[in-house]
Scaffold this motif. Structure first.
Motif, mmCIF file in Angstrom:
data_model
loop_
_atom_site.group_PDB
_atom_site.id
_atom_site.type_symbol
_atom_site.label_atom_id
_atom_site.label_comp_id
_atom_site.label_asym_id
_atom_site.label_seq_id
_atom_site.Cartn_x
_atom_site.Cartn_y
_atom_site.Cartn_z
ATOM 1 N N ASP A 1 -11.944 7.412 13.013
ATOM 2 C CA ASP A 1 -12.442 7.608 14.374
ATOM 3 C C ASP A 1 -13.482 8.728 14.405
ATOM 4 O O ASP A 1 -14.546 8.586 15.006
ATOM 5 C CB ASP A 1 -11.273 7.911 15.316
ATOM 6 C CG ASP A 1 -11.696 7.925 16.768
ATOM 7 O OD1 ASP A 1 -12.266 6.911 17.230
ATOM 8 O OD2 ASP A 1 -11.456 8.950 17.444
ATOM 9 N N THR A 2 -13.185 9.819 13.718
ATOM 10 C CA THR A 2 -14.118 10.945 13.652
ATOM 11 C C THR A 2 -15.427 10.538 12.987
ATOM 12 O O THR A 2 -16.513 10.879 13.459
ATOM 13 C CB THR A 2 -13.481 12.135 12.904
ATOM 14 O OG1 THR A 2 -12.325 12.554 13.628
ATOM 15 C CG2 THR A 2 -14.448 13.287 12.760
ATOM 16 N N ALA A 3 -15.330 9.786 11.893
ATOM 17 C CA ALA A 3 -16.536 9.350 11.175
ATOM 18 C C ALA A 3 -17.425 8.486 12.065
ATOM 19 O O ALA A 3 -18.648 8.670 12.107
ATOM 20 C CB ALA A 3 -16.147 8.589 9.910
ATOM 21 N N PHE A 4 -16.824 7.551 12.802
ATOM 22 C CA PHE A 4 -17.615 6.703 13.699
ATOM 23 C C PHE A 4 -18.227 7.518 14.829
ATOM 24 O O PHE A 4 -19.397 7.335 15.172
ATOM 25 C CB PHE A 4 -16.760 5.562 14.272
ATOM 26 C CG PHE A 4 -16.598 4.406 13.331
ATOM 27 C CD1 PHE A 4 -17.675 3.633 12.940
ATOM 28 C CD2 PHE A 4 -15.348 4.083 12.833
ATOM 29 C CE1 PHE A 4 -17.536 2.560 12.078
ATOM 30 C CE2 PHE A 4 -15.185 3.015 11.959
ATOM 31 C CZ PHE A 4 -16.279 2.255 11.583
ATOM 32 N N LYS A 5 -17.461 8.419 15.415
ATOM 33 C CA LYS A 5 -17.986 9.243 16.515
ATOM 34 C C LYS A 5 -19.119 10.148 16.049
ATOM 35 O O LYS A 5 -20.117 10.322 16.753
ATOM 36 C CB LYS A 5 -16.860 10.061 17.142
ATOM 37 C CG LYS A 5 -15.931 9.205 17.986
ATOM 38 C CD LYS A 5 -14.814 10.018 18.594
ATOM 39 C CE LYS A 5 -13.933 9.126 19.454
ATOM 40 N NZ LYS A 5 -12.803 9.865 20.026
ATOM 41 N N GLU A 6 -18.987 10.727 14.847
ATOM 42 C CA GLU A 6 -20.058 11.570 14.312
ATOM 43 C C GLU A 6 -21.323 10.753 14.050
ATOM 44 O O GLU A 6 -22.430 11.203 14.323
ATOM 45 C CB GLU A 6 -19.596 12.274 13.037
ATOM 46 C CG GLU A 6 -18.608 13.384 13.285
ATOM 47 C CD GLU A 6 -18.069 14.015 12.009
ATOM 48 O OE1 GLU A 6 -18.415 13.548 10.890
ATOM 49 O OE2 GLU A 6 -17.288 14.972 12.132
ATOM 50 N N PHE A 7 -21.148 9.553 13.519
ATOM 51 C CA PHE A 7 -22.297 8.689 13.270
ATOM 52 C C PHE A 7 -22.996 8.355 14.589
ATOM 53 O O PHE A 7 -24.221 8.440 14.693
ATOM 54 C CB PHE A 7 -21.867 7.406 12.559
ATOM 55 C CG PHE A 7 -23.027 6.504 12.226
ATOM 56 C CD1 PHE A 7 -23.697 6.644 11.027
ATOM 57 C CD2 PHE A 7 -23.450 5.535 13.115
ATOM 58 C CE1 PHE A 7 -24.777 5.821 10.713
ATOM 59 C CE2 PHE A 7 -24.529 4.715 12.821
ATOM 60 C CZ PHE A 7 -25.190 4.856 11.617
ATOM 61 N N ILE A 8 -22.226 7.986 15.600
ATOM 62 C CA ILE A 8 -22.793 7.619 16.901
ATOM 63 C C ILE A 8 -23.491 8.818 17.541
ATOM 64 O O ILE A 8 -24.562 8.680 18.128
ATOM 65 C CB ILE A 8 -21.702 7.034 17.821
ATOM 66 C CG1 ILE A 8 -21.265 5.664 17.273
ATOM 67 C CG2 ILE A 8 -22.201 6.912 19.255
ATOM 68 C CD1 ILE A 8 -19.995 5.123 17.913
ATOM 69 N N THR A 9 -22.910 9.996 17.396
ATOM 70 C CA THR A 9 -23.537 11.197 17.922
ATOM 71 C C THR A 9 -24.884 11.440 17.248
ATOM 72 O O THR A 9 -25.872 11.780 17.896
ATOM 73 C CB THR A 9 -22.621 12.426 17.726
ATOM 74 O OG1 THR A 9 -21.416 12.219 18.474
ATOM 75 C CG2 THR A 9 -23.291 13.698 18.193
ATOM 76 N N GLN A 10 -24.937 11.244 15.950
ATOM 77 C CA GLN A 10 -26.156 11.517 15.204
ATOM 78 C C GLN A 10 -27.209 10.425 15.362
ATOM 79 O O GLN A 10 -28.395 10.711 15.516
ATOM 80 C CB GLN A 10 -25.841 11.696 13.726
ATOM 81 C CG GLN A 10 -27.043 12.127 12.904
ATOM 82 C CD GLN A 10 -26.675 12.522 11.494
ATOM 83 O OE1 GLN A 10 -25.519 12.472 11.093
ATOM 84 N NE2 GLN A 10 -27.658 12.917 10.713
ATOM 85 N N TYR A 11 -26.794 9.159 15.318
ATOM 86 C CA TYR A 11 -27.747 8.060 15.291
ATOM 87 C C TYR A 11 -27.726 7.173 16.533
ATOM 88 O O TYR A 11 -28.568 6.291 16.684
ATOM 89 C CB TYR A 11 -27.508 7.176 14.062
ATOM 90 C CG TYR A 11 -27.719 7.912 12.775
ATOM 91 C CD1 TYR A 11 -28.994 8.197 12.315
ATOM 92 C CD2 TYR A 11 -26.630 8.343 12.017
ATOM 93 C CE1 TYR A 11 -29.196 8.890 11.129
ATOM 94 C CE2 TYR A 11 -26.818 9.050 10.831
ATOM 95 C CZ TYR A 11 -28.097 9.315 10.393
ATOM 96 O OH TYR A 11 -28.284 9.997 9.229
ATOM 97 N N GLY A 12 -26.744 7.341 17.386
ATOM 98 C CA GLY A 12 -26.621 6.485 18.543
ATOM 99 C C GLY A 12 -25.961 5.164 18.178
ATOM 100 O O GLY A 12 -25.590 4.933 17.026
ATOM 101 N N ALA A 13 -25.802 4.328 19.152
ATOM 102 C CA ALA A 13 -25.207 3.000 18.953
ATOM 103 C C ALA A 13 -26.047 1.995 19.723
ATOM 104 O O ALA A 13 -26.637 2.339 20.753
ATOM 105 C CB ALA A 13 -23.762 2.988 19.444
ATOM 106 N N PRO A 14 -26.141 0.770 19.237
ATOM 107 C CA PRO A 14 -26.919 -0.230 19.977
ATOM 108 C C PRO A 14 -26.304 -0.487 21.340
ATOM 109 O O PRO A 14 -25.093 -0.347 21.523
ATOM 110 C CB PRO A 14 -26.861 -1.482 19.098
ATOM 111 C CG PRO A 14 -25.745 -1.247 18.141
ATOM 112 C CD PRO A 14 -25.524 0.221 18.046
ATOM 113 N N ALA A 15 -27.152 -0.848 22.294
ATOM 114 C CA ALA A 15 -26.657 -1.177 23.620
ATOM 115 C C ALA A 15 -25.716 -2.373 23.526
ATOM 116 O O ALA A 15 -25.831 -3.197 22.615
ATOM 117 C CB ALA A 15 -27.834 -1.506 24.540
#
Length: 77
Positions: free
Chosen positions: A56-70
């Protein structure tokens, strides 16, 4: 007795970072399995080896850094 072939009916193209692809190649060298089988094993058995909180932390950090597609923008869904 000949080994049975594990069916992989779903196909899709995936883009990987250089680091991710290098890790995949290392696993291929170690276990002698193709990329499709390696990814299938990792995803099907993710709960066997991944700590849910760390994942969960890894995904949240990735999304914080790179964003997520709409929503609905994923090409592989």
């Amino acid at each position: 007795m000949a080994a049975r072939r594990y069916p992989l009916p779903k196909r899709f193209q995936a883009a990987l970072s250089e680091e991710a692809y290098a890790r995949l190649r290392e696993l291929n060298t170690r276990y002698g399995l193709g990329n499709n089988y390696l990814l299938t094993i990792m995803l099907e058995r993710l709960d066997d080896f991944a700590d849910p909180e760390k994942l969960d932390t890894a995904f949240k950090e990735f999304i914080t850094q790179y964003g997520a597609p709409a929503s609905g923008m994923s090409r592989n869904a």
